[in-house]
Motif scaffolding. Structure first.
Motif, PDB file in Angstrom:
ATOM      1  N   ASN A  64       0.662  -1.043  -0.378  1.00 62.08           N
ATOM      2  CA  ASN A  64       0.435  -0.156  -0.217  1.00 62.08           C
ATOM      3  C   ASN A  64       0.748   1.017   0.024  1.00 62.08           C
ATOM      4  O   ASN A  64       1.243   1.787   1.395  1.00 62.08           O
ATOM      5  N   GLY A  65       1.283   1.490  -1.406  1.00 64.29           N
ATOM      6  CA  GLY A  65       2.632   2.944  -1.281  1.00 64.29           C
ATOM      7  C   GLY A  65       3.467   1.804  -2.370  1.00 64.29           C
ATOM      8  O   GLY A  65       3.287   1.807  -3.125  1.00 64.29           O
ATOM      9  N   PRO A  66       5.004   3.407  -1.672  1.00 60.81           N
ATOM     10  CA  PRO A  66       5.616   2.429  -3.369  1.00 60.81           C
ATOM     11  C   PRO A  66       6.129   0.864  -2.472  1.00 60.81           C
ATOM     12  O   PRO A  66       6.035   0.512  -1.788  1.00 60.81           O
ATOM     13  N   VAL A  70      11.089  -1.797  -5.910  1.00 62.11           N
ATOM     14  CA  VAL A  70      11.950  -0.762  -7.438  1.00 62.11           C
ATOM     15  C   VAL A  70      12.682   0.677  -6.481  1.00 62.11           C
ATOM     16  O   VAL A  70      13.314   0.802  -7.061  1.00 62.11           O
ATOM     17  N   LEU A  71      11.673   1.448  -5.291  1.00 58.93           N
ATOM     18  CA  LEU A  71      12.817   2.126  -4.808  1.00 58.93           C
ATOM     19  C   LEU A  71      14.786   2.062  -4.924  1.00 58.93           C
ATOM     20  O   LEU A  71      15.049   2.970  -4.977  1.00 58.93           O
ATOM     21  N   ALA A  96       4.218  12.576 -13.439  1.00 61.34           N
ATOM     22  CA  ALA A  96       5.198  12.294 -14.021  1.00 61.34           C
ATOM     23  C   ALA A  96       5.028  10.855 -13.797  1.00 61.34           C
ATOM     24  O   ALA A  96       4.889   9.938 -13.530  1.00 61.34           O
ATOM     25  N   ARG A  97       5.422   9.960 -15.030  1.00 58.54           N
ATOM     26  CA  ARG A  97       5.326   8.462 -15.437  1.00 58.54           C
ATOM     27  C   ARG A  97       6.126   7.854 -14.401  1.00 58.54           C
ATOM     28  O   ARG A  97       5.819   6.379 -13.701  1.00 58.54           O
ATOM     29  N   ILE A  98       7.244   7.750 -13.294  1.00 60.83           N
ATOM     30  CA  ILE A  98       8.066   7.425 -12.946  1.00 60.83           C
ATOM     31  C   ILE A  98       7.269   6.718 -11.559  1.00 60.83           C
ATOM     32  O   ILE A  98       7.552   5.827 -10.625  1.00 60.83           O
ATOM     33  N   TRP A  99       6.377   7.637 -11.371  1.00 62.87           N
ATOM     34  CA  TRP A  99       5.553   8.032 -10.003  1.00 62.87           C
ATOM     35  C   TRP A  99       4.685   6.316 -10.269  1.00 62.87           C
ATOM     36  O   TRP A  99       5.267   5.507  -8.368  1.00 62.87           O
ATOM     37  N   SER A 100       4.277   6.111 -11.090  1.00 59.71           N
ATOM     38  CA  SER A 100       3.602   5.106 -11.160  1.00 59.71           C
ATOM     39  C   SER A 100       3.954   4.026 -11.342  1.00 59.71           C
ATOM     40  O   SER A 100       3.467   2.636 -11.333  1.00 59.71           O
ATOM     41  N   ILE A 102       6.226   2.947  -9.556  1.00 58.87           N
ATOM     42  CA  ILE A 102       7.066   2.854  -7.433  1.00 58.87           C
ATOM     43  C   ILE A 102       6.240   2.599  -7.412  1.00 58.87           C
ATOM     44  O   ILE A 102       6.596   1.982  -6.319  1.00 58.87           O
ATOM     45  N   ASP A 103       4.735   3.033  -7.435  1.00 58.50           N
ATOM     46  CA  ASP A 103       3.930   3.222  -6.530  1.00 58.50           C
ATOM     47  C   ASP A 103       2.374   3.107  -7.731  1.00 58.50           C
ATOM     48  O   ASP A 103       1.835   4.090  -7.597  1.00 58.50           O
ATOM     49  N   ARG A 104       1.956   1.729  -7.621  1.00 60.87           N
ATOM     50  CA  ARG A 104       0.396   1.982  -8.889  1.00 60.87           C
ATOM     51  C   ARG A 104      -0.295   2.398  -8.212  1.00 60.87           C
ATOM     52  O   ARG A 104      -1.215   3.175  -9.225  1.00 60.87           O
ATOM     53  N   GLY A 105      -0.793   2.679  -6.974  1.00 63.39           N
ATOM     54  CA  GLY A 105      -1.326   4.185  -6.305  1.00 63.39           C
ATOM     55  C   GLY A 105      -2.007   5.452  -6.729  1.00 63.39           C
ATOM     56  O   GLY A 105      -2.205   6.185  -5.742  1.00 63.39           O
TER      57      GLY A 105
END
Length: 157
Positions: A64-66, A70-71, A96-100, A102-105
């Motif tokens: 539930n988060g990153p 992946v980090l 930014a695409r990178i956030w999704s 690292i964290d799907r939600g």
């Protein structure tokens, strides 16, 4: 931890050159987003689904988060001075695409990707423009941005 073959090969090749150390992982992630997803010069592009398929079914739990794995991958991904010299503009943006990756939600409202400091702009000799869109809080240190006379800074709060 197993890395996808194509990503691991590129990362191994890049480790052969001197990597720059970042003080703020979130600034490094913004730089990676620019190089990997916006400019396509850092290849291959990281893809969360491909990354997750390289693990056994129970090796990585959907957090539930990153994703910590992946980090860790992005933290270890070496960026050379040659990579960093390509950066002329940074967009610190919740879309930014990178956030999704690292964290799907990721919804853009959580603060876990907000940089705390921008001292790492010192690693970006050709940086001329920084746009920060809603990714600041009262503890964000922007002083390194404003200390550079050659830098145009826009902050949307």
């Amino acid at each position: 931890m197993t890395e996808p073959a194509a990503v691991a090969g590129a990362a191994s090749e890049q480790r052969a050159t001197a990597a720059v150390t970042f003080a703020d992982l979130n600034v490094k992630l913004v730089v990676i987003n620019q190089l990997m997803y916006e400019r396509s010069v850092l290849t291959p592009r990281f893809d969360l689904d491909t990354f997750l398929r390289t693990f056994d079914e129970h090796e990585i739990e959907d957090p539930n988060g990153p994703y910590p794995e992946v980090l860790e991958y992005f933290e270890r991904l070496p960026l050379t001075p040659e990579h960093l010299a390509l950066i002329t503009e940074l967009d610190v943006d919740p879309s930014a695409r990178i956030w999704s990756q690292i964290d799907r939600g990721w919804g853009g409202g959580e603060e876990h990707f907000h940089p705390a400091t921008y001292v790492d702009v010192a690693h970006l000799p050709n940086l001329r423009k920084v746009n920060i869109d809603f990714m600041v809080n009262e503890d964000t240190d922007l002083s390194a941005l404003y200390e550079r006379d050659d830098l145009e800074v826009t902050v949307e709060e």
